[in-house]
Design an enzyme around this catalytic site. Sequence first.
Site, PDB file in Angstrom:
ATOM      1  N   ASP A  10      28.563  80.868   8.837  1.00  0.00           N
ATOM      2  CA  ASP A  10      29.357  81.801   8.030  1.00  0.00           C
ATOM      3  C   ASP A  10      30.840  81.441   8.081  1.00  0.00           C
ATOM      4  O   ASP A  10      31.553  81.564   7.075  1.00  0.00           O
ATOM      5  CB  ASP A  10      29.153  83.236   8.525  1.00  0.00           C
TER       6      ASP A  10
ATOM      7  N   ARG B 139      20.731  96.172  33.592  1.00  0.00           N
ATOM      8  CA  ARG B 139      22.018  96.853  33.541  1.00  0.00           C
ATOM      9  C   ARG B 139      22.973  96.016  32.696  1.00  0.00           C
ATOM     10  O   ARG B 139      23.389  94.921  33.095  1.00  0.00           O
ATOM     11  CB  ARG B 139      22.584  97.050  34.950  1.00  0.00           C
TER      12      ARG B 139
ATOM     13  N   ASP C 214      25.891  94.708  14.212  1.00  0.00           N
ATOM     14  CA  ASP C 214      25.598  93.764  15.287  1.00  0.00           C
ATOM     15  C   ASP C 214      26.079  94.330  16.621  1.00  0.00           C
ATOM     16  O   ASP C 214      27.266  94.650  16.783  1.00  0.00           O
ATOM     17  CB  ASP C 214      26.298  92.425  15.033  1.00  0.00           C
TER      18      ASP C 214
ATOM     19  N   GLY D 215      25.186  69.910  12.618  1.00  0.00           N
ATOM     20  CA  GLY D 215      25.468  70.394  13.957  1.00  0.00           C
ATOM     21  C   GLY D 215      26.794  69.884  14.477  1.00  0.00           C
ATOM     22  O   GLY D 215      27.813  69.921  13.784  1.00  0.00           O
TER      23      GLY D 215
ATOM     24  N   GLY E 255      25.360  87.826   6.430  1.00  0.00           N
ATOM     25  CA  GLY E 255      26.050  86.613   6.006  1.00  0.00           C
ATOM     26  C   GLY E 255      27.325  86.837   5.214  1.00  0.00           C
ATOM     27  O   GLY E 255      28.404  86.344   5.562  1.00  0.00           O
TER      28      GLY E 255
ATOM     29  N   VAL F 225      26.451  81.396  17.167  1.00  0.00           N
ATOM     30  CA  VAL F 225      26.333  82.489  16.198  1.00  0.00           C
ATOM     31  C   VAL F 225      27.590  82.528  15.323  1.00  0.00           C
ATOM     32  O   VAL F 225      28.711  82.519  15.837  1.00  0.00           O
ATOM     33  CB  VAL F 225      26.137  83.838  16.914  1.00  0.00           C
TER      34      VAL F 225
END
Length: 315
Positions: free
Chosen positions: A259, A29, A14, A229, A40, A255
Amino acid sequence: MKPILTITLNPTVDLSITAPAITPDRKLRCSRPDTDPGGGGINVSRAIHELGGTSTAFVAVGGPTGDKVMRLLAEIGIGLMPFPAPGETRQSMTATDLSSGAQYRFVMPGPDWTLAAMNRALARIVRAAPTGGLTVLSGSMPPGLPDDFPARLAARTARCRTSLFLDTSGAALQTLRRAATPPADVLRLDDLEAQHLAGSRLDSATDSADFAASLVRDGVARAVILARGAEGNVMATAEDRWCATAPQVPVTSRVGAGDSFVAGFTLAIARGAPLPEALRHGTAAAAAAVMTPATDLCRARDVRRLLPQCRISRL
């Protein structure tokens, strides 16, 4: 503590970058990239390590990018069980637009798998599954892997006396629901996956609990967890239903929240916590994860601080 094996068949390196603004038709830039091993199961192992636990990561790796995944995991101090992937390990990138705060995620597909490679991986996983411990399959399935892989894994590990936790989605989830296999011990779905599988909106925690209970009755898993959520998480078993309320926290990046939830939940179970308490730990870890940038996961100090704010109630 019970031993934990995490499984990542489609790992990634990643890359996380920022840019003053992300606009088309011009050179952007960017910042120097932060680099993390991802996928995962790897993320679950990383978060377990951050929370003071230990696990072994079964990872399918190939080529120079796969070598980098193994080096990054070794630098963190995570036990590694590498498996030869049928091609080069993929890369992914998260780009954050500093002017708007918008985040863009570019996810590559990974190498194509054959049935022969899948069968070799299944045989290796079954040998590695810790007797009396926990086996966690999390993350996307690589191209070429049949949709029934989680169902095949459930059938094979049922004989191993290991507890199987699944965090899967898409066609694999649909196939798992139809498969006549022994149930997994725990299945987790995020809110969009759950609504897609249900074929309807799940507007309330009670709606989510009802649907989770239906999956338990169908024999998909002994416990089913549905994320809601910012509201928190709902869990159903054959005997009971619970809701864990999430604390209100500033959101930097979503993100890694799922996990981190799996890591907090799994580690609590490995340490002997009952299911409702494990649900609370997972909810605190997920809330802590959204406070961190890009591909960073939960931080132990945040989880400890947020845990008292996660309240469990019966539905």
